[in-house]
Design a protein around this motif. Sequence first.
Motif, PDB file in Angstrom:
ATOM      1  N   SER A  20       0.837  -1.192   0.000  1.00  0.00           N
ATOM      2  CA  SER A  20       0.000   0.000   0.000  1.00  0.00           C
ATOM      3  C   SER A  20       0.877   1.250   0.000  1.00  0.00           C
ATOM      4  N   VAL A  21       0.288   2.350  -0.387  1.00  0.00           N
ATOM      5  CA  VAL A  21       1.023   3.621  -0.451  1.00  0.00           C
ATOM      6  C   VAL A  21       1.541   4.033   0.933  1.00  0.00           C
ATOM      7  N   PRO A  22       0.726   3.946   1.998  1.00  0.00           N
ATOM      8  CA  PRO A  22       1.261   4.321   3.326  1.00  0.00           C
ATOM      9  C   PRO A  22       2.455   3.454   3.764  1.00  0.00           C
ATOM     10  N   GLU A  23       2.414   2.151   3.426  1.00  0.00           N
ATOM     11  CA  GLU A  23       3.542   1.283   3.779  1.00  0.00           C
ATOM     12  C   GLU A  23       4.810   1.715   3.049  1.00  0.00           C
ATOM     13  N   ILE A  24       4.665   2.028   1.775  1.00  0.00           N
ATOM     14  CA  ILE A  24       5.811   2.470   0.978  1.00  0.00           C
ATOM     15  C   ILE A  24       6.368   3.776   1.548  1.00  0.00           C
ATOM     16  N   LYS A  25       5.478   4.716   1.885  1.00  0.00           N
ATOM     17  CA  LYS A  25       5.928   5.992   2.456  1.00  0.00           C
ATOM     18  C   LYS A  25       6.667   5.768   3.769  1.00  0.00           C
ATOM     19  N   GLY A  26       6.149   4.880   4.601  1.00  0.00           N
ATOM     20  CA  GLY A  26       6.791   4.576   5.876  1.00  0.00           C
ATOM     21  C   GLY A  26       8.163   3.949   5.691  1.00  0.00           C
ATOM     22  N   ASP A  27       8.259   3.026   4.734  1.00  0.00           N
ATOM     23  CA  ASP A  27       9.554   2.402   4.458  1.00  0.00           C
ATOM     24  C   ASP A  27      10.567   3.431   3.964  1.00  0.00           C
ATOM     25  N   LEU A  28      10.126   4.296   3.063  1.00  0.00           N
ATOM     26  CA  LEU A  28      11.029   5.319   2.535  1.00  0.00           C
ATOM     27  C   LEU A  28      11.478   6.278   3.634  1.00  0.00           C
ATOM     28  N   LYS A  29      10.550   6.651   4.507  1.00  0.00           N
ATOM     29  CA  LYS A  29      10.899   7.552   5.605  1.00  0.00           C
ATOM     30  C   LYS A  29      11.900   6.892   6.554  1.00  0.00           C
ATOM     31  N   GLY A  30      11.685   5.609   6.838  1.00  0.00           N
ATOM     32  CA  GLY A  30      12.616   4.877   7.698  1.00  0.00           C
ATOM     33  C   GLY A  30      14.006   4.788   7.095  1.00  0.00           C
ATOM     34  N   LYS A  31      14.068   4.543   5.790  1.00  0.00           N
ATOM     35  CA  LYS A  31      15.364   4.467   5.116  1.00  0.00           C
ATOM     36  C   LYS A  31      16.064   5.821   5.132  1.00  0.00           C
ATOM     37  N   GLN A  32      15.297   6.883   4.935  1.00  0.00           N
ATOM     38  CA  GLN A  32      15.881   8.223   4.958  1.00  0.00           C
ATOM     39  C   GLN A  32      16.438   8.545   6.347  1.00  0.00           C
ATOM     40  N   GLU A  33      15.710   8.168   7.393  1.00  0.00           N
ATOM     41  CA  GLU A  33      16.179   8.423   8.756  1.00  0.00           C
ATOM     42  C   GLU A  33      17.464   7.647   9.052  1.00  0.00           C
ATOM     43  N   LYS A  34      17.537   6.394   8.575  1.00  0.00           N
ATOM     44  CA  LYS A  34      18.759   5.608   8.778  1.00  0.00           C
ATOM     45  C   LYS A  34      19.946   6.255   8.069  1.00  0.00           C
ATOM     46  N   LEU A  35      19.692   6.742   6.859  1.00  0.00           N
ATOM     47  CA  LEU A  35      20.763   7.400   6.120  1.00  0.00           C
ATOM     48  C   LEU A  35      21.205   8.682   6.812  1.00  0.00           C
ATOM     49  N   ASP A  36      20.249   9.444   7.328  1.00  0.00           N
ATOM     50  CA  ASP A  36      20.592  10.681   8.045  1.00  0.00           C
ATOM     51  C   ASP A  36      21.480  10.386   9.253  1.00  0.00           C
ATOM     52  N   SER A  37      21.113   9.350  10.016  1.00  0.00           N
ATOM     53  CA  SER A  37      21.911   9.020  11.200  1.00  0.00           C
ATOM     54  C   SER A  37      23.294   8.505  10.802  1.00  0.00           C
ATOM     55  N   ALA A  38      23.367   7.729   9.722  1.00  0.00           N
ATOM     56  CA  ALA A  38      24.666   7.232   9.262  1.00  0.00           C
ATOM     57  C   ALA A  38      25.545   8.381   8.772  1.00  0.00           C
TER      58      ALA A  38
END
Length: 110
Positions: A57-75
Amino acid sequence: MQVNKIETSKKIRILDVQIDAYKKSKQRYDLTTKEVDNFSENANVYAAVGRMFVMSSVPEIKGDLKGKQEKLDSAIGAFDKTKDALINKLKDQENSLRELVDNVKKREVK
């Protein structure tokens, strides 16, 4: 001392390459998020999982993308801190090397 200085410089260059790669990945996720925002909430979207695609679903995709972006920011933040520490270490090594050369020159003059 000079070998340590060279090794530290190499580590800094490696960190620069890693930071650039992570920033490019983050930019890719940002662009993907912008495109997904244009979809309706009940649209069929597919997420890449390995070599296959899974309907999601679109919300799941948005959540996954947001999580990946946050991991990249912390890295990226961790890499920046490590880089700053290495730069300080490099400056200390350069100063120590200068002092050593100055001491040797002073001994030769005497």
